[in-house]
Motif scaffolding. Structure first.
Motif, PDB file in Angstrom:
ATOM      1  N   LEU A   1       0.835  -1.207   0.000  1.00  0.00           N
ATOM      2  CA  LEU A   1       0.000   0.000   0.000  1.00  0.00           C
ATOM      3  C   LEU A   1       0.868   1.255   0.000  1.00  0.00           C
ATOM      4  CD1 LEU A   1      -3.266   0.728   1.860  1.00  0.00           C
ATOM      5  CD2 LEU A   1      -1.321   2.242   2.291  1.00  0.00           C
ATOM      6  N   LEU A   2       1.918   1.249   0.811  1.00  0.00           N
ATOM      7  CA  LEU A   2       2.813   2.403   0.849  1.00  0.00           C
ATOM      8  C   LEU A   2       3.442   2.644  -0.520  1.00  0.00           C
ATOM      9  CD1 LEU A   2       4.649   1.692   4.244  1.00  0.00           C
ATOM     10  CD2 LEU A   2       2.615   3.096   3.856  1.00  0.00           C
ATOM     11  N   GLU A   3       3.807   1.545  -1.174  1.00  0.00           N
ATOM     12  CA  GLU A   3       4.448   1.666  -2.478  1.00  0.00           C
ATOM     13  C   GLU A   3       3.477   2.214  -3.520  1.00  0.00           C
ATOM     14  OE1 GLU A   3       6.052  -1.391  -5.930  1.00  0.00           O
ATOM     15  OE2 GLU A   3       6.189  -2.000  -3.820  1.00  0.00           O
ATOM     16  N   ARG A   4       2.252   1.695  -3.539  1.00  0.00           N
ATOM     17  CA  ARG A   4       1.304   2.088  -4.580  1.00  0.00           C
ATOM     18  C   ARG A   4       0.751   3.495  -4.381  1.00  0.00           C
ATOM     19  NH1 ARG A   4      -2.384  -3.307  -5.906  1.00  0.00           N
ATOM     20  NH2 ARG A   4      -0.663  -4.579  -6.741  1.00  0.00           N
ATOM     21  N   LEU A   5       0.587   3.902  -3.129  1.00  0.00           N
ATOM     22  CA  LEU A   5       0.043   5.237  -2.870  1.00  0.00           C
ATOM     23  C   LEU A   5       1.132   6.269  -2.633  1.00  0.00           C
ATOM     24  CD1 LEU A   5      -3.077   4.497  -0.594  1.00  0.00           C
ATOM     25  CD2 LEU A   5      -2.984   4.878  -3.068  1.00  0.00           C
TER      26      LEU A   5
ATOM     27  N   LEU B   1       3.161   6.562   0.004  1.00  0.00           N
ATOM     28  CA  LEU B   1       3.094   7.031   1.386  1.00  0.00           C
ATOM     29  C   LEU B   1       4.217   6.434   2.209  1.00  0.00           C
ATOM     30  CD1 LEU B   1      -0.780   6.718   1.967  1.00  0.00           C
ATOM     31  CD2 LEU B   1       0.517   8.777   1.385  1.00  0.00           C
ATOM     32  N   ALA B   2       4.327   6.923   3.442  1.00  0.00           N
ATOM     33  CA  ALA B   2       5.337   6.427   4.375  1.00  0.00           C
ATOM     34  C   ALA B   2       4.698   6.303   5.749  1.00  0.00           C
ATOM     35  CB  ALA B   2       6.548   7.364   4.415  1.00  0.00           C
ATOM     36  N   VAL B   3       5.387   5.597   6.619  1.00  0.00           N
ATOM     37  CA  VAL B   3       4.903   5.470   8.001  1.00  0.00           C
ATOM     38  C   VAL B   3       4.788   6.862   8.617  1.00  0.00           C
ATOM     39  CG1 VAL B   3       5.474   4.599  10.300  1.00  0.00           C
ATOM     40  CG2 VAL B   3       5.867   3.161   8.287  1.00  0.00           C
ATOM     41  N   GLY B   4       3.665   7.127   9.273  1.00  0.00           N
ATOM     42  CA  GLY B   4       3.391   8.432   9.869  1.00  0.00           C
ATOM     43  C   GLY B   4       2.484   9.313   9.025  1.00  0.00           C
ATOM     44  N   ASP B   5       2.297   8.950   7.718  1.00  0.00           N
ATOM     45  CA  ASP B   5       1.419   9.736   6.843  1.00  0.00           C
ATOM     46  C   ASP B   5      -0.049   9.420   7.140  1.00  0.00           C
ATOM     47  OD1 ASP B   5       3.554  10.895   5.623  1.00  0.00           O
ATOM     48  OD2 ASP B   5       3.561   9.570   3.870  1.00  0.00           O
ATOM     49  N   PRO B   6      -0.954  10.354   6.790  1.00  0.00           N
ATOM     50  CA  PRO B   6      -2.389  10.099   6.962  1.00  0.00           C
ATOM     51  C   PRO B   6      -2.927   9.206   5.846  1.00  0.00           C
ATOM     52  CG  PRO B   6      -2.057  12.298   6.085  1.00  0.00           C
ATOM     53  CD  PRO B   6      -0.691  11.741   6.357  1.00  0.00           C
ATOM     54  N   LEU B   7      -3.998   8.488   6.158  1.00  0.00           N
ATOM     55  CA  LEU B   7      -4.677   7.625   5.200  1.00  0.00           C
ATOM     56  C   LEU B   7      -6.171   7.717   5.475  1.00  0.00           C
ATOM     57  CD1 LEU B   7      -4.228   5.428   2.934  1.00  0.00           C
ATOM     58  CD2 LEU B   7      -4.430   3.728   4.759  1.00  0.00           C
ATOM     59  N   VAL B   8      -6.964   7.959   4.438  1.00  0.00           N
ATOM     60  CA  VAL B   8      -8.408   8.129   4.596  1.00  0.00           C
ATOM     61  C   VAL B   8      -9.107   6.846   4.175  1.00  0.00           C
ATOM     62  CG1 VAL B   8     -10.433   9.509   4.008  1.00  0.00           C
ATOM     63  CG2 VAL B   8      -8.167  10.579   4.099  1.00  0.00           C
ATOM     64  N   ILE B   9      -9.947   6.319   5.089  1.00  0.00           N
ATOM     65  CA  ILE B   9     -10.755   5.127   4.810  1.00  0.00           C
ATOM     66  C   ILE B   9     -12.184   5.453   5.211  1.00  0.00           C
ATOM     67  CG2 ILE B   9     -11.118   2.678   5.306  1.00  0.00           C
ATOM     68  CD1 ILE B   9      -8.153   2.511   6.077  1.00  0.00           C
TER      69      ILE B   9
ATOM     70  N   LEU C   1      -7.352 -15.554  -0.758  1.00  0.00           N
ATOM     71  CA  LEU C   1      -6.842 -14.632  -1.767  1.00  0.00           C
ATOM     72  C   LEU C   1      -7.366 -13.220  -1.520  1.00  0.00           C
ATOM     73  CD1 LEU C   1      -5.301 -14.257  -4.475  1.00  0.00           C
ATOM     74  CD2 LEU C   1      -7.476 -14.710  -5.633  1.00  0.00           C
ATOM     75  N   ALA C   2      -6.456 -12.253  -1.448  1.00  0.00           N
ATOM     76  CA  ALA C   2      -6.836 -10.849  -1.249  1.00  0.00           C
ATOM     77  C   ALA C   2      -6.600 -10.086  -2.546  1.00  0.00           C
ATOM     78  CB  ALA C   2      -6.022 -10.231  -0.110  1.00  0.00           C
ATOM     79  N   PHE C   3      -7.561  -9.219  -2.912  1.00  0.00           N
ATOM     80  CA  PHE C   3      -7.420  -8.428  -4.125  1.00  0.00           C
ATOM     81  C   PHE C   3      -6.853  -7.039  -3.855  1.00  0.00           C
ATOM     82  CE2 PHE C   3     -10.530 -11.568  -5.469  1.00  0.00           C
ATOM     83  CZ  PHE C   3     -10.041 -11.923  -6.710  1.00  0.00           C
ATOM     84  N   GLY C   4      -6.496  -6.792  -2.616  1.00  0.00           N
ATOM     85  CA  GLY C   4      -5.897  -5.511  -2.268  1.00  0.00           C
ATOM     86  C   GLY C   4      -4.983  -5.668  -1.072  1.00  0.00           C
ATOM     87  N   PRO C   5      -4.136  -4.689  -0.804  1.00  0.00           N
ATOM     88  CA  PRO C   5      -3.233  -4.764   0.339  1.00  0.00           C
ATOM     89  C   PRO C   5      -4.006  -4.809   1.658  1.00  0.00           C
ATOM     90  CG  PRO C   5      -2.582  -3.012  -1.178  1.00  0.00           C
ATOM     91  CD  PRO C   5      -3.938  -3.462  -1.594  1.00  0.00           C
ATOM     92  N   ARG C   6      -3.449  -5.511   2.629  1.00  0.00           N
ATOM     93  CA  ARG C   6      -4.076  -5.631   3.947  1.00  0.00           C
ATOM     94  C   ARG C   6      -3.910  -4.347   4.749  1.00  0.00           C
ATOM     95  NH1 ARG C   6      -6.658  -9.595   4.658  1.00  0.00           N
ATOM     96  NH2 ARG C   6      -5.185 -11.283   5.115  1.00  0.00           N
TER      97      ARG C   6
END
Length: 869
Positions: free
Chosen positions: A165-169, A171-179, A201-206
């Motif tokens: 998820l960090l790679e695709r978006l 982002l880095a540890v400490g950044d905000p994420l909206v869910i 099987l997961a179709f997205g990052p955990r």
């Protein structure tokens, strides 16, 4: 002749007392063993291909079996950690009630998890991504430890995410994420998730968050698909019988809860089942290679016996009984076969150790790395194959008189097997068939494989017969090279039968595997992406339907969209039989496992065709009715009028099968196994599922489609944060990655087929080497130049390779077609490049290997050969 007669009399007088004295079975075996040892002083020359064929097949079968047991054994050993406890109870949309939790608490520590798919986006909404949410309580994990990259723990208002998820978006540890509507802080990334395999099987990052934080995201709307799991960790290490007893009590207490209950014994049931099935397929491929190598075994034994004909004839002239001669050479064959088996078993035993070093850490390998049962099974396969393919050349020596054996190299004697000989061959064949069927994971697949091998053998023998008869009927060519090449195809002792069988078997297997591999990749990367919609939208609320569809019309006015109501349910019973006890074929078992997507409709859905019965009226309000997939109904023995029960939202609902319909699953459009009449779920909370196809006519470029998809995804996530947006291309890429990994197994099997083909072809050509030497010497003596002999042999090998390859292509295409259309239920497409490459490969292999032997025969001195011939 007089000398031979006197020698026979004298020899017989000398041999007879030995035989007469050693009448007991043990004494006879010792005598045969003593002679066999004397003959083996010359070493293993001539048996290297024999050894390679046996070792290759045994290593393949034993290696695959050992790898399968190492992986499934690891899943069983780590079952408690994978499952996250001793018991897991899961249901869709309905979490466990306080009463249920109180009851379950008496059995041990309780943990709760909520899992769903949702969308995550960056704080500025510039990027968005489908994610797999795991919401956990304070007891997580009850077994093992959740390891993070920087050692940070989960805290209120924070999430721990997959590094992907960090790679695709970006982002880095400490950044905000909206869910949803909630802003989170990324506390850390996942280094090791102890129960990852249990999630499937997961179709997205955990993304891991707390259950309390999930409640604040506004994602838990009525009808949203959430899987609620309650885990129980019992005190100590309970036995499986104790766990089964607890399961029985829970089912008796809450019979209508609709839970799917798993124990640590089947923590990753789907993965273990897929490993076993894929291993079963590879074992059959290994067995096919072993049987293909069996032709090489027969050729090697035939060449060995041909080189011993003078010795065998001498034995017979000296009065040796037939059983003693067969015993002498059978012991030699068995001894050499055991060497090959030992080599194969050795390499097969290394496979689990290699797996332990190369498989990912989250896929456990059993601590027991030596699997004697699998190695023993492979050794038994090798032994039976060696005996089955060696016995006929050995029995031939018993049936042919000594004088005929002396003449055999000049005028071969046709061997007619007796009833006893056929009984021995059939008994060995029956033992091999019984072993295949007894050890098969899927019986009908193994049976079909055996029938297929018999048919292929028969067809290739027929091909050899047709080639020889056609060559014999061709007009006589004036030029010596083609005349000699054509004559070699049908003359006595011609290579045609052995080359057609050996090369044809390997190429047929190779073509079948390659075509299956290429069709799978084409279907997933090409056809499906062209047919499939661009987007799936899940969890659309009833209150948002009108606004959502208006948004789609604005974003993609030329696109087409489809929307249906969506619920989740689990089959409880069929025809009054509990789903757990219902007997269904392997291909239909998936319908009985876990939850299924279900819907209701007043009209026949798109991508469906009614094949039996009628559709209910649009204003129907009678008893609950259901439309069932016709193919699955046929496999499961269901018919119109039968009753099924499904558990939806914790309630068990009964419905009668009113019609059967054919579903186009390959379209990847909205399809369901079960479609109910609208009155069945009147008033039940549910969400909606929708699809969007941007370019139904296929006029846009891939770049333009991708750009539009990104814009639509961004707008939908921004305006409807609770709606889960799945870009089908991304989902297919995930599946493609999995298929590519499986394809490596297919390619390894294909490589095995190529190696087996080369070995048996080399064996077939080596078996005819003795005759080739005589032919070449005679031709040179009669004035033929080296160039003409080489050209004649090259043309002969070329014709053999090309004709055999053409028939192997036909056999391989038919086999691949049957597997893809009947077993995998996928369309078949012809691959012309594969066909061309196979023909070229066969031609080059046959010419190259044939000329290697021919070149050595041309270098032999005529005088020496003719004097000793």
């Amino acid at each position: 002749m007089d000398q031979m007669s006197s020698g026979q009399t004298a020899g017989g007088a000398g041999f007879a007392p030995v035989v007469a004295a050693d009448r007991g079975l043990w004494a006879s075996m010792r005598l045969a063993f003593r002679f066999a040892l004397r003959e083996m002083r010359g070493g293993l020359r001539g048996f290297y291909i024999f050894l390679a064929c046996i070792a290759l097949g045994v290593a393949a079968i034993g290696g695959v079996g050992s790898a399968s047991k190492a992986l499934t054994g690891g899943l069983n050993e780590q079952g408690r950690q994978i499952l996250g406890g001793d018991l897991s109870l899961s249901a869709t949309a309905v979490p466990a009630t306080d009463e249920q939790l109180a009851y379950l608490g008496q059995f041990g520590q309780i943990g709760q998890i909520g899992s769903l798919r949702a969308m995550a986006r960056t704080d500025d909404a510039s990027e968005q991504l489908l994610i797999d949410i795991k919401a956990v309580d304070g007891n997580y994990p009850m077994v093992g430890a959740l390891e993070t990259t920087n050692g940070h723990a989960l805290a209120p208002g924070s999430v721990i995410v997959d590094p992907l998820l960090l790679e695709r978006l970006g982002l880095a540890v400490g950044d905000p994420l909206v869910i949803g509507v909630r802003h989170f802080t990324i506390a850390d990334s996942i280094a090791d998730e102890p129960d990852a395999l249990a999630s499937g099987l997961a179709f997205g990052p955990r993304v891991i968050m707390s259950l309390e934080d999930l409640q604040t995201t506004d994602l838990l709307q009525p009808g949203v698909i959430v899987r609620w799991t309650t885990r129980i960790r019992m005190a100590g290490i309970p036995s499986l019988s104790q766990i089964d007893a607890v399961i029985a009590q829970i089912r008796e207490k809450f019979p209508d809860a609709g839970w799917r209950i798993r124990s640590r014994a089947n923590a990753a049931e789907g993965l273990a089942r897929n490993i076993d099935r894929f291993a079963a397929f590879l074992v059959l491929v290994g067995l096919a290679s072993l049987i293909t190598g069996g032709v090489g075994i027969a050729n090697a034994v035939r060449a060995f016996i041909a080189g011993r004909q003078t010795t065998i004839a001498s034995y017979k002239c000296l009065g040796a009984p037939s059983w003693l001669i067969v015993g002498i050479y059978l012991m030699q064959i068995l001894f050499i076969a055991l060497i090959g088996i030992a080599i194969g078993v050795f390499f097969a035993s290394l496979v689990p150790f290699i797996l332990q070093a190369v498989v990912p850490d989250n896929l456990p390998v059993s601590s027991e790395l030596f699997h004697p049962l699998q190695l023993g099974k492979a050794a038994l396969f090798g032994l039976l194959a060696a005996l089955l393919f060696s016995i006929r050349p050995l029995l031939r020596t018993r049936a042919i008189p000594a004088t005929a054996l002396f003449r055999d190299q000049i005028a071969p004697v046709k061997y007619r097997a007796s009833k006893r000989d056929w009984a021995i061959v059939l008994a060995l064949g029956a033992m091999l068939v019984a072993l295949v069927l007894a050890t098969a994971e899927v019986l009908y697949v193994a049976a079909a494989f055996l029938v297929g091998m018999v048919i292929v053998f028969a067809l290739l023998r027929l091909v050899a017969f047709v080639i020889m008869k056609t060559a014999a009927r061709l007009p006589r060519f004036r030029h010596v090279v083609p005349r000699l090449a054509i004559a070699n195809l049908h003359r006595p002792g011609a290579l045609t039968p052995s080359v057609a069988l050996s090369l044809g078997l390997g190429l047929s297997l190779l073509v079948t595997l390659v075509l299956i591999d290429l069709n799978l990749q084409q279907q997933l990367t090409g056809n499906l992406q062209q047919k499939a919609p661009n987007f799936f939208f899940m969890n659309i609320q009833n209150s948002e339907v009108t606004q959502f569809e208006s948004e789609l019309e604005k974003l993609a006015p030329e696109g087409t969209h489809q929307r249906v109501p969506m619920l989740r349910g689990r089959l409880v019973s069929l025809k009054g039989i509990d789903a757990r006890d219902f007997k269904a074929p392997d291909d239909a078992q998936w319908v009985l496992r876990g939850d299924r997507g279900i819907t209701y409709s007043a009209t026949l859905p798109e991508n469906s065709t009614l094949v039996e019965g009628s559709w209910w009226p649009a204003d129907y309000s009678g008893k609950n009715l259901v439309s069932f997939d016709a193919e699955l109904a046929r496999q499961m023995g269901l018919a119109i009028g039968d009753t099924i029960e499904v558990n939806v939202l914790g309630r068990t609902i009964s419905a009668e099968i009113h019609n059967l319909r054919r579903v186009e699953w390959q379209s990847l459009a909205i399809n369901f196994v079960m479609v109910f009449s609208p009155n069945t779920f009147a008033g039940a909370p549910h969400s909606h599922l929708a699809t969007l196809s941007l370019d139904p006519l296929g006029k846009e470029s891939a770049e333009e489609t991708s750009r539009r998809e990104s814009g639509i995804m961004k707008a939908i996530v921004q305006d409807f944060p609770a709606v889960t947006t799945i870009r089908v291309g991304d989902a297919l890429n995930t599946v493609n990655d999995l298929v590519r990994q499986l394809a490596w197994g297919m390619r390894a099997a294909s490589s095995l087929a190529i190696v087996a083909s080369i070995l048996v072809l080399a064996g077939a050509l080596a078996a005819g080497q003795r005759e080739r030497i005589y032919d070449a010497i005679i031709l040179k003596t009669l004035g033929a130049t080296r160039r003409k002999v080489l050209l004649a042999y090259s043309l002969e090998y070329c014709l053999l390779g090309v004709i055999t390859a053409i028939f192997a292509l036909l056999i391989g295409h038919v086999a691949a077609y049957l597997v893809l259309t009947n077993v995998m239920d996928m369309p078949f497409s012809w691959q012309p490049l594969v066909s061309a490459l196979v023909v070229v490969l066969a031609m080059l292999l046959t010419i190259l290997l044939g000329l290697v032997g021919t070149w050595s025969s041309l270098n032999r001195k005529p005088a020496q050969i003719l004097r000793n011939g």
